[in-house]
Design an enzyme around this catalytic site. Structure first.
Site, PDB file in Angstrom:
ATOM      1  CG  LEU A  92      18.528  54.832  81.665  1.00  0.00           C
ATOM      2  CD1 LEU A  92      19.464  54.736  82.853  1.00  0.00           C
ATOM      3  CD2 LEU A  92      17.816  56.167  81.683  1.00  0.00           C
ATOM      4  CB  THR A 112      11.220  47.817  84.685  1.00  0.00           C
ATOM      5  OG1 THR A 112      12.234  48.539  83.988  1.00  0.00           O
ATOM      6  CG2 THR A 112      11.358  46.331  84.401  1.00  0.00           C
ATOM      7  CE  LYS A 129      13.295  48.065  89.755  1.00  0.00           C
ATOM      8  NZ  LYS A 129      12.561  47.655  88.580  1.00  0.00           N
ATOM      9  CG  LEU A 184      31.477  38.012  79.012  1.00  0.00           C
ATOM     10  CD1 LEU A 184      32.115  37.402  77.761  1.00  0.00           C
ATOM     11  CD2 LEU A 184      30.845  36.903  79.842  1.00  0.00           C
ATOM     12  CB  CYS A 190      17.880  47.512  86.707  1.00  0.00           C
ATOM     13  SG  CYS A 190      17.264  49.170  86.405  1.00  0.00           S
ATOM     14  CG  ASN A 232      17.407  44.694  83.058  1.00  0.00           C
ATOM     15  OD1 ASN A 232      18.182  45.105  82.198  1.00  0.00           O
ATOM     16  ND2 ASN A 232      16.715  45.502  83.827  1.00  0.00           N
TER      17      ASN A 232
HETATM   18  P1  NAD Z   1      13.698  56.641  90.815  1.00  0.00           P
HETATM   19  O1  NAD Z   1      13.357  56.119  92.155  1.00  0.00           O
HETATM   20  O2  NAD Z   1      14.998  57.329  90.597  1.00  0.00           O
HETATM   21  O3  NAD Z   1      12.557  57.641  90.329  1.00  0.00           O
HETATM   22  C1  NAD Z   1      11.180  57.413  90.489  1.00  0.00           C
HETATM   23  C2  NAD Z   1      10.529  58.748  90.761  1.00  0.00           C
HETATM   24  O4  NAD Z   1       9.116  58.571  90.778  1.00  0.00           O
HETATM   25  C3  NAD Z   1      10.914  59.336  92.115  1.00  0.00           C
HETATM   26  O5  NAD Z   1      11.436  60.635  91.939  1.00  0.00           O
HETATM   27  C4  NAD Z   1       9.606  59.360  92.901  1.00  0.00           C
HETATM   28  O6  NAD Z   1       9.500  60.460  93.791  1.00  0.00           O
HETATM   29  C5  NAD Z   1       8.590  59.444  91.763  1.00  0.00           C
HETATM   30  N1  NAD Z   1       7.250  58.995  92.122  1.00  0.00           N
HETATM   31  C6  NAD Z   1       6.893  57.934  92.885  1.00  0.00           C
HETATM   32  N2  NAD Z   1       5.557  57.855  92.973  1.00  0.00           N
HETATM   33  C7  NAD Z   1       5.061  58.863  92.227  1.00  0.00           C
HETATM   34  C8  NAD Z   1       3.748  59.297  91.911  1.00  0.00           C
HETATM   35  N3  NAD Z   1       2.670  58.650  92.373  1.00  0.00           N
HETATM   36  N4  NAD Z   1       3.592  60.394  91.129  1.00  0.00           N
HETATM   37  C9  NAD Z   1       4.684  61.060  90.671  1.00  0.00           C
HETATM   38  N5  NAD Z   1       5.950  60.696  90.934  1.00  0.00           N
HETATM   39  C10 NAD Z   1       6.132  59.612  91.695  1.00  0.00           C
HETATM   40  O7  NAD Z   1      13.554  55.403  89.833  1.00  0.00           O
HETATM   41  P2  NAD Z   1      14.280  55.207  88.429  1.00  0.00           P
HETATM   42  O8  NAD Z   1      15.630  54.627  88.642  1.00  0.00           O
HETATM   43  O9  NAD Z   1      14.112  56.434  87.611  1.00  0.00           O
HETATM   44  O10 NAD Z   1      13.385  54.036  87.819  1.00  0.00           O
HETATM   45  C11 NAD Z   1      12.072  54.274  87.361  1.00  0.00           C
HETATM   46  C12 NAD Z   1      11.600  53.049  86.613  1.00  0.00           C
HETATM   47  O11 NAD Z   1      12.437  52.829  85.464  1.00  0.00           O
HETATM   48  C13 NAD Z   1      11.677  51.755  87.420  1.00  0.00           C
HETATM   49  O12 NAD Z   1      10.602  50.936  87.054  1.00  0.00           O
HETATM   50  C14 NAD Z   1      12.981  51.137  86.975  1.00  0.00           C
HETATM   51  O13 NAD Z   1      12.980  49.739  87.089  1.00  0.00           O
HETATM   52  C15 NAD Z   1      13.018  51.528  85.505  1.00  0.00           C
HETATM   53  N6  NAD Z   1      14.368  51.604  84.957  1.00  0.00           N
HETATM   54  C16 NAD Z   1      15.380  52.158  85.669  1.00  0.00           C
HETATM   55  C17 NAD Z   1      16.647  52.228  85.112  1.00  0.00           C
HETATM   56  C18 NAD Z   1      17.803  52.806  85.884  1.00  0.00           C
HETATM   57  O14 NAD Z   1      18.950  52.557  85.500  1.00  0.00           O
HETATM   58  N7  NAD Z   1      17.585  53.540  86.946  1.00  0.00           N
HETATM   59  C19 NAD Z   1      16.883  51.734  83.814  1.00  0.00           C
HETATM   60  C20 NAD Z   1      15.814  51.198  83.112  1.00  0.00           C
HETATM   61  C21 NAD Z   1      14.569  51.130  83.688  1.00  0.00           C
END
Ligand code: NAD
Length: 458
Positions: free
Chosen positions: A177, A146, A291, A278, A288, A236
């Protein structure tokens, strides 16, 4: 029951995919193997693509390579194991090699909040650097993380600056998700949004997801990059607003003797409103909503736009945590030395994720007052231990309740909802419950001899 349904859905999926997978296989790299990246990589491999998941975190990759899943997500272990075995899914810390050997590169690294609310996109910048250094042929680069509006274009420029001769197209494909349901959300998305200025990128992306389309009913929204980036934040922010709205109304319901659950049902059945999100609770948390609402506000402010509703949503959420704290003091004005059982440590049920969990603020508050806190949440315990090594962690629900002066229910876990209140009454020291998720019928609580507070249903 849930697992059985999931498994039978799964066999239907697999049967259909067996056919389609032979038609669509692409070699895809996923950079960032967290909640989003791992589900994406595993899901895409299940669709028949050949996936390499990369991450800078060596422990995570080592664990995955040994067949251990670092996060809790129902159904994930099975598809990871199957696709690793069938050699469609592998894991690496060598991101440079991943870039060189794949044709489509997904970026799913974290974008946490900075102190000022802005999204921190430094992980994406460093991924852009590795891509720019190692790009070796035409690639489709897709951002899944995101990101603030304008980031996809910014990352494109970073890669072009680093590798002016390189040839690639870029797209944004937001993730929707829900943790705890991520695998089924992957296979049954409400919609798939693809934002790009290149028609070829949109078509290639649609092809990647084609097996889901063939199974029926996936709606694709192909749009420009800025709109796709905005869609993710707007979704969101809207959901967070819905939660804050019902949280606020729950306070009014209490004083006018209305039942917030009846109100939610009464308005939610109106199709224009919808029943989801609700349910009043201890305030939204997770990785999410907190932030993303702050990041959207930050972006709007940087363009001189006031988003008054989002601002109010964030304020209402902070107020909800204070309201919880007030309700607890109403039940138990003196917390010093009280044995308090906190049921649910993650930000919601069925996940191990404690990021911005309301239980963190709660435990801080209780410890400040000198309470003796016992936490119970088998999925989230190990993460919480790192933040609060000083509290007790119960092995099971029964031991969490034993001798408690006050029970605080923080998540909507089925295990808590099924609690036998009469047996619980025999286990505790004082029959007091703060039901922050409205799991228990007030009449039943009264019958079992509990004094209680809940969220808007006297
Ligand atoms: P997370 O912290 O679980 O995973 C991120 C991963 O990226 C980590 O394992 C980290 O080690 C890795 N990483 C960081 N820097 C890196 C680099 N330079 N090279 C390779 N790997 C690297 O985060 P997440 O919950 O999977 O979220 C990821 C993105 O998706 C965010 O932007 C979040 O807002 C978005 N998102 C998350 C969700 C959710 O429910 N978790 C849902 C929709 C969108």
């Amino acid at each position: 029951m849930g697992t059985k349904i999931f498994l039978s859905i799964r066999s239907i999926i697999l049967f259909s995919l067996l056919f389609f997978s032979t038609l669509y296989g692409e070699r895809i790299g996923v950079i960032g193997t967290g909640y989003v990246g791992l589900v994406l990589g595993a899901g895409l491999s299940e669709l028949g693509h050949e996936i390499v998941c990369g991450d800078v975190c060596k422990e995570k990759i080592d664990a995955l390579s040994e067949g251990k899943i670092p996060i809790y997500e129902p159904g994930l272990k099975e598809i990871v194991e199957k696709n690793v075995k069938e050699k469609r899914l592998s894991f690496t810390t060598d991101i440079a090699e991943l870039v060189k050997t794949t044709d489509i590169i997904y970026i799913a690294v974290g974008t946490p909040s900075k102190e000022n609310g802005e999204a921190d996109i430094s992980a994406l910048e460093s991924v852009a650097d590795v891509i720019g250094t190692n790009i070796n042929g035409f690639k489709t680069i897709v951002i899944k993380s995101t990101v603030p509006i304008g980031t996809t274009r910014y990352i494109e420029n970073l890669i072009r600056e680093k590798a002016p001769q390189s040839s690639f197209e870029i797209a944004f494909n937001p993730e929707f998700l829900r943790e705890g349901h991520a695998v089924s959300d992957f296979f049954f998305p409400d919609r798939i949004v693809i934002g790009s200025e290149e028609e070829t990128a949109k078509d290639r992306m649609e092809k990647v997801w084609e097996p889901l389309k063939e199974m029926g009913g996936v709606v694709f929204i192909k749009t420009d990059v800025a709109s796709s980036e905005m869609i993710k934040y707007a979704a969101n922010a809207f959901l967070a607003t819905k939660i804050s709205f019902i949280n606020e109304l729950s306070h009014l319901c209490e004083v006018v003797n209305a039942n917030v659950l009846e109100v939610a049902k009464g308005i939610g059945l109106d199709k224009r409103i919808g029943e989801e999100f609700l349910k009043p609770g201890p305030g939204y948390g997770g990785s999410c909503f907190p932030k993303d609402t702050c990041a959207l506000l930050y972006t709007a402010k940087s363009f001189g736009i006031d988003l008054k509703i989002i601002e109010a949503t964030i304020r209402a959420n902070a107020a909800q945590k204070k309201a919880l704290s007030r309700k607890i003091r109403k039940l138990s004005p003196e917390l010093k030395g009280k044995k308090i059982s906190v049921l649910g440590l993650a930000f919601k049920a069925d996940t191990d994720d404690i990021r911005s969990s309301p239980s963190i603020d709660l435990i801080e508050d209780l410890l400040k007052e000198g309470a003796e806190v016992t936490g119970y949440d088998p999925l989230a315990e190990s993460h919480m231990r790192q933040l609060f090594p000083q509290i007790t962690y119960a092995k099971n629900l029964k031991s969490a309740l034993k001798g408690a002066d006050l029970i605080i229910v923080m998540t909507e876990s089925e295990e808590f909802a099924n609690l036998d209140l009469f047996r619980t009454a025999d286990l505790v020291n004082q029959q007091q419950i703060m039901d922050a998720r409205n799991l228990f019928e007030p009449t039943l609580l009264q019958k079992a001899g509990f004094t209680y507070e809940n969220m808007g249903r006297k």
